[in-house]
Design a protein around this motif. Structure first.
Motif, short mmCIF file in Angstrom:
data_model
loop_
_atom_site.label_atom_id
_atom_site.label_comp_id
_atom_site.label_asym_id
_atom_site.label_seq_id
_atom_site.Cartn_x
_atom_site.Cartn_y
_atom_site.Cartn_z
N LEU A 127 -4.59 11.20 -8.80
CA LEU A 127 -4.12 10.86 -7.45
C LEU A 127 -5.08 9.88 -6.77
CD1 LEU A 127 -2.78 14.23 -5.99
CD2 LEU A 127 -1.49 12.10 -6.20
N ALA A 128 -6.38 10.11 -6.96
CA ALA A 128 -7.37 9.23 -6.34
C ALA A 128 -7.28 7.82 -6.91
CB ALA A 128 -8.78 9.81 -6.56
N ILE A 129 -7.06 7.70 -8.23
CA ILE A 129 -6.92 6.38 -8.85
C ILE A 129 -5.69 5.66 -8.29
CG2 ILE A 129 -6.44 5.18 -11.02
CD1 ILE A 129 -8.09 7.34 -12.43
N GLY B 64 -3.31 1.49 -4.88
CA GLY B 64 -2.30 1.16 -3.88
C GLY B 64 -2.85 0.97 -2.48
N SER B 65 -4.17 0.99 -2.32
CA SER B 65 -4.75 0.91 -0.97
C SER B 65 -4.54 -0.45 -0.33
CB SER B 65 -6.25 1.23 -1.03
OG SER B 65 -6.92 0.30 -1.87
N GLY B 66 -4.36 -1.50 -1.14
CA GLY B 66 -4.19 -2.83 -0.58
C GLY B 66 -2.76 -3.21 -0.25
N ARG B 67 -1.82 -2.31 -0.52
CA ARG B 67 -0.41 -2.61 -0.26
C ARG B 67 -0.08 -2.45 1.22
NH1 ARG B 67 3.44 -2.03 -4.32
NH2 ARG B 67 4.78 -0.93 -2.84
N GLU B 68 0.85 -3.26 1.70
CA GLU B 68 1.28 -3.15 3.09
C GLU B 68 1.97 -1.81 3.33
OE1 GLU B 68 3.71 -6.43 4.10
OE2 GLU B 68 2.15 -7.95 3.75
N LYS B 69 2.80 -1.39 2.38
CA LYS B 69 3.48 -0.10 2.49
C LYS B 69 2.85 0.86 1.49
CE LYS B 69 8.02 2.11 2.21
NZ LYS B 69 9.46 1.91 1.90
N TRP C 104 1.97 3.79 -1.13
CA TRP C 104 2.77 4.51 -2.11
C TRP C 104 2.94 5.96 -1.68
CZ3 TRP C 104 -0.44 2.01 -6.47
CH2 TRP C 104 0.24 0.89 -6.98
N SER C 105 4.01 6.56 -2.16
CA SER C 105 4.19 7.99 -1.97
C SER C 105 3.21 8.74 -2.87
CB SER C 105 5.61 8.40 -2.30
OG SER C 105 5.89 8.19 -3.68
N GLN C 106 3.04 10.02 -2.61
CA GLN C 106 2.11 10.82 -3.42
C GLN C 106 2.56 10.88 -4.87
OE1 GLN C 106 1.60 14.97 -2.18
NE2 GLN C 106 -0.59 14.64 -2.07
N MET C 107 3.88 10.92 -5.12
CA MET C 107 4.38 10.96 -6.49
C MET C 107 4.10 9.64 -7.22
SD MET C 107 5.71 13.86 -7.40
CE MET C 107 4.30 14.59 -6.55
N MET C 108 4.23 8.51 -6.52
CA MET C 108 3.94 7.22 -7.15
C MET C 108 2.45 7.08 -7.41
SD MET C 108 4.96 4.52 -8.54
CE MET C 108 6.71 4.53 -8.14
N GLU C 109 1.60 7.57 -6.50
CA GLU C 109 0.16 7.55 -6.74
C GLU C 109 -0.19 8.37 -7.98
OE1 GLU C 109 -1.37 7.12 -2.08
OE2 GLU C 109 -1.51 9.03 -3.15
N LEU C 110 0.46 9.52 -8.13
CA LEU C 110 0.21 10.37 -9.29
C LEU C 110 0.64 9.67 -10.57
CD1 LEU C 110 -0.61 13.08 -10.55
CD2 LEU C 110 1.70 13.91 -10.07
N PHE C 111 1.79 9.00 -10.53
CA PHE C 111 2.28 8.31 -11.73
C PHE C 111 1.36 7.17 -12.13
CE2 PHE C 111 4.55 4.70 -13.51
CZ PHE C 111 4.93 5.24 -14.73
N ILE C 112 0.97 6.33 -11.15
CA ILE C 112 0.10 5.20 -11.45
C ILE C 112 -1.24 5.69 -11.99
CG2 ILE C 112 -1.15 3.25 -10.45
CD1 ILE C 112 1.82 2.77 -10.76
N GLY C 113 -1.81 6.73 -11.36
CA GLY C 113 -3.08 7.27 -11.84
C GLY C 113 -2.96 7.84 -13.24
N THR C 114 -1.84 8.52 -13.53
CA THR C 114 -1.62 9.07 -14.87
C THR C 114 -1.48 7.96 -15.90
OG1 THR C 114 -0.51 11.02 -13.93
CG2 THR C 114 -0.13 10.56 -16.26
N LEU C 115 -0.78 6.88 -15.53
CA LEU C 115 -0.61 5.76 -16.45
C LEU C 115 -1.96 5.12 -16.79
CD1 LEU C 115 1.34 3.94 -17.99
CD2 LEU C 115 1.54 2.52 -15.94
#
Length: 320
Positions: free
Chosen positions: A235-237, A242-247, A249-260
């Protein structure tokens, strides 16, 4: 209690939806991020996905447009429309039809074939890493691929369980993920001490018969702590990327990106040492925040009176 059971019900509904045979859209000309497990994703012509399209153990057929990336793991990708992001196929074929217009890169990792029809456009780079089948591999290569497959299956299973955990305890995992990004050296030291203490204590308990029952409790507890720490780091990754995005990410998208990211790193032997260090940071965050229920990232409830405040009131005047 009612909110908790509501989250569990929501989790069950999400799992049933994810286990469907295919994902498709009707009655609308746009969608947000698409994510599918053990299912195919098809975006028809005239449809626009404002986000990314990701399939795990499923194929992706894009005839419409997508503003983000298109990623398939253990599945084929066929692009027949405009894609602003990257196109990635891991353990699958990559097919660029005549109407494909990829603004980013095309990446194929351990896939079968790369098909590019006349008229297909790729603005970025074309990357292919070990794009061949098992028949051309030596015995050592086949063993390496099998190890990688087992690692990926483990990551996917952990990811599915992480989804349930985050849905049930979103606030706690949010606190742990935020803590993992702050003062990482402290979290790493705590995590390493916990891990070393586990191995030392396990060795001591194994030497005596009376210690075996305690081992039966210690091993599952450590496994739960490691899983929670890994989930917090993933989740932290995702949160950091996603910290630089204007909108946000949702928590689920953060989890997916971090897992990837976790999967791409851990798939190699060198990467396993990196994820081990990351796990230590996650364990430290779990301990430091008391499982996301306390610590510096959790505010005390309104009206909470500390012992110091109570003593100041008894003395008659507050202390500076």
């Amino acid at each position: 209690m009612r909110n908790k059971w509501g989250r569990i019900l929501l989790t069950a509904v999400c799992i049933m939806l994810l286990l469907g045979t295919s994902v498709w859209a009707a009655g609308t000309n746009h969608m947000s991020d698409l994510l599918g497990f053990f299912q195919d994703i098809e975006v028809p012509s005239g449809m626009t996905v404002y986000g990314s399209v990701v399939a795990i153990f499923g194929d992706i057929q894009m005839k419409g447009a997508v503003t983000g990336d298109v990623v398939a793991i253990f599945g084929d990708v066929k692009i027949d429309g405009p894609t602003k992001g990257n196109v990635v196929a891991i353990f699958g074929d990559l097919h660029l039809a005549s109407k494909a217009a990829v603004n980013g890169d095309t990446v194929q990792i351990l896939g079968g074939r790369t098909i590019e029809e006349p008229g297909a456009i790729v603005t970025g780079q074309k990357v292919s890493l070990a794009g061949f089948g098992l028949n051309g591999l030596p015995n050592a290569g086949i063993i390496l691929v099998i190890i990688m497959l087992i690692t990926l299956v483990k990551i996917i299973i952990d990811y599915l369980i992480s989804i349930i955990a985050v849905l049930v305890f979103p606030e706690r995992f949010e606190n742990m993920a935020s803590a993992a990004l702050d003062n990482m050296g402290k979290k790493f030291l705590i995590g390493i001490l916990i891990i070393l203490g586990f191995y030392i204590l396990s060795a001591v308990l194994v030497m005596v018969i009376i210690g075996i029952p305690f081992m039966l409790l210690l091993v599952p507890a450590m496994a739960l702590l490691s899983f929670t720490g890994n989930t917090a780091v993933k989740l932290a990754i995702g949160k950091r990327i996603g910290s630089g995005r204007e909108k946000p990410w949702s928590q689920m998208m953060e989890l997916f990106i971090g897992t990837l990211v976790y999967a791409l790193v851990e798939i190699t032997l060198v990467g396993k040492s990196v994820t081990f260090l990351a796990k230590a940071v996650g364990i430290g965050a779990v301990i430091d925040t008391k499982g996301g229920n306390g610590g510096p990232h959790v505010q005390a409830p309104i009206g909470f009176i500390t012992k110091r405040q109570d003593e100041e009131e008894i003395m008659g005047e507050p202390k500076e």
